[in-house]
Design an enzyme around this catalytic site. Structure first.
Site, PDB file in Angstrom:
ATOM      1  CG  HIS A  18      -1.909  -1.071   1.333  1.00  0.00           C
ATOM      2  ND1 HIS A  18      -2.061  -1.857   2.446  1.00  0.00           N
ATOM      3  CD2 HIS A  18      -2.822  -1.523   0.436  1.00  0.00           C
ATOM      4  CE1 HIS A  18      -3.025  -2.738   2.250  1.00  0.00           C
ATOM      5  NE2 HIS A  18      -3.504  -2.562   1.023  1.00  0.00           N
ATOM      6  CE  LYS A  42     -12.738  -7.313   2.638  1.00  0.00           C
ATOM      7  NZ  LYS A  42     -11.475  -6.770   2.132  1.00  0.00           N
TER       8      LYS A  42
HETATM    9  O1  PNS Z   1      -8.714  -2.881   0.692  1.00  0.00           O
HETATM   10  P1  PNS Z   1      -9.976  -3.425   0.096  1.00  0.00           P
HETATM   11  O2  PNS Z   1     -10.722  -4.251   1.108  1.00  0.00           O
HETATM   12  O3  PNS Z   1      -9.735  -4.179  -1.175  1.00  0.00           O
HETATM   13  O4  PNS Z   1     -10.876  -2.139  -0.267  1.00  0.00           O
HETATM   14  C1  PNS Z   1     -12.176  -2.300  -0.780  1.00  0.00           C
HETATM   15  C2  PNS Z   1     -12.961  -0.977  -0.662  1.00  0.00           C
HETATM   16  C3  PNS Z   1     -12.949  -0.501   0.763  1.00  0.00           C
HETATM   17  C4  PNS Z   1     -12.326   0.056  -1.549  1.00  0.00           C
HETATM   18  C5  PNS Z   1     -14.410  -1.271  -1.153  1.00  0.00           C
HETATM   19  O5  PNS Z   1     -14.919  -2.360  -0.450  1.00  0.00           O
HETATM   20  C6  PNS Z   1     -15.316  -0.070  -0.973  1.00  0.00           C
HETATM   21  O6  PNS Z   1     -15.259   0.860  -1.730  1.00  0.00           O
HETATM   22  N1  PNS Z   1     -16.157  -0.099   0.091  1.00  0.00           N
HETATM   23  C7  PNS Z   1     -17.074   0.961   0.404  1.00  0.00           C
HETATM   24  C8  PNS Z   1     -18.507   0.530   0.093  1.00  0.00           C
HETATM   25  C9  PNS Z   1     -18.792   0.617  -1.384  1.00  0.00           C
HETATM   26  O7  PNS Z   1     -18.751   1.673  -1.976  1.00  0.00           O
HETATM   27  N2  PNS Z   1     -19.102  -0.546  -1.985  1.00  0.00           N
HETATM   28  C10 PNS Z   1     -19.428  -0.652  -3.382  1.00  0.00           C
HETATM   29  C11 PNS Z   1     -18.214  -0.952  -4.230  1.00  0.00           C
HETATM   30  S1  PNS Z   1     -18.712  -1.269  -5.880  1.00  0.00           S
END
Ligand code: PNS
Length: 165
Positions: A18, A42
């Site tokens: 990251h 999660k």
């Molecule tokens: O580090 P990660 O777990 O791969 O990040 C994933 C993240 C947090 C970017 C994604 O789950 C997200 O954007 N979550 C917020 C909720 C949301 O907008 N969900 C729809 C995505 S299409």
């Protein structure tokens, strides 16, 4: 490039992979916010406050990077922050399908928001928050794979749940 770029993630915890993306993204985007998702789907190992604290400590000397957190949809957060770019890191092929789906869904929800992918540097290809936690749980050496601020918390943290990526 104008506007604000958001680098969102669970960062549970933040890894050297990251950090690699952040360091390269600040050279491209003049305003970057690293945003910790309060992800209801999660169960995190670290609380959002801990994740933000680890990021702030790690990115302290990078003046142009802001650390924030958000709950709810990423597109709503992006609208609120008037951001026009989402930055995501891509490792192997296995990341692609999920990232592809998210990018398209986000574009459908908010067409003005562009998702930009950066290839993770070769030396970080195998690093994930999940493997870091597992190795640390069994007292394996993860120094060099996570920033110092994460390393010290991993050593004292004793509740890995094995559910996060
Ligand atoms: O580090 P990660 O777990 O791969 O990040 C994933 C993240 C947090 C970017 C994604 O789950 C997200 O954007 N979550 C917020 C909720 C949301 O907008 N969900 C729809 C995505 S299409």
């Amino acid at each position: 490039m104008e506007g604000l770029a958001i680098y969102p993630g669970s960062f549970d915890p933040f890894t050297s992979g990251h950090l690699d993306i952040v360091k390269r993204a600040v050279d491209i985007f003049p305003r970057l916010v690293v945003a910790v998702a309060v992800n209801v789907r999660k169960l995190p190992t670290f609380t959002v406050e801990e994740r933000v604290a680890m990021l702030e400590e790690t990115l302290d000397d990078m003046g142009d990077v802001e650390v924030d957190s958000f709950s709810g949809l990423l597109v709503d957060y992006a609208k609120k922050r008037k951001a026009n770019v989402i930055v995501r890191g891509l490792r192997a092929l296995s990341d692609f399908e999920n990232e592809f789906q998210m990018a398209h869904m986000n574009r459908r929800l908010y067409p003005d928001l562009e998702t930009i992918f950066m290839m993770t540097s070769q030396e970080h290809f195998y690093v994930s928050s999940q493997t870091v936690k597992e190795v640390a749980f069994f007292d394996g050496d993860v120094s060099g794979v996570v920033p110092e601020a994460v390393l010290k918390r991993l050593k004292t943290h004793n509740a890995p749940d094995g559910k996060n990526g």
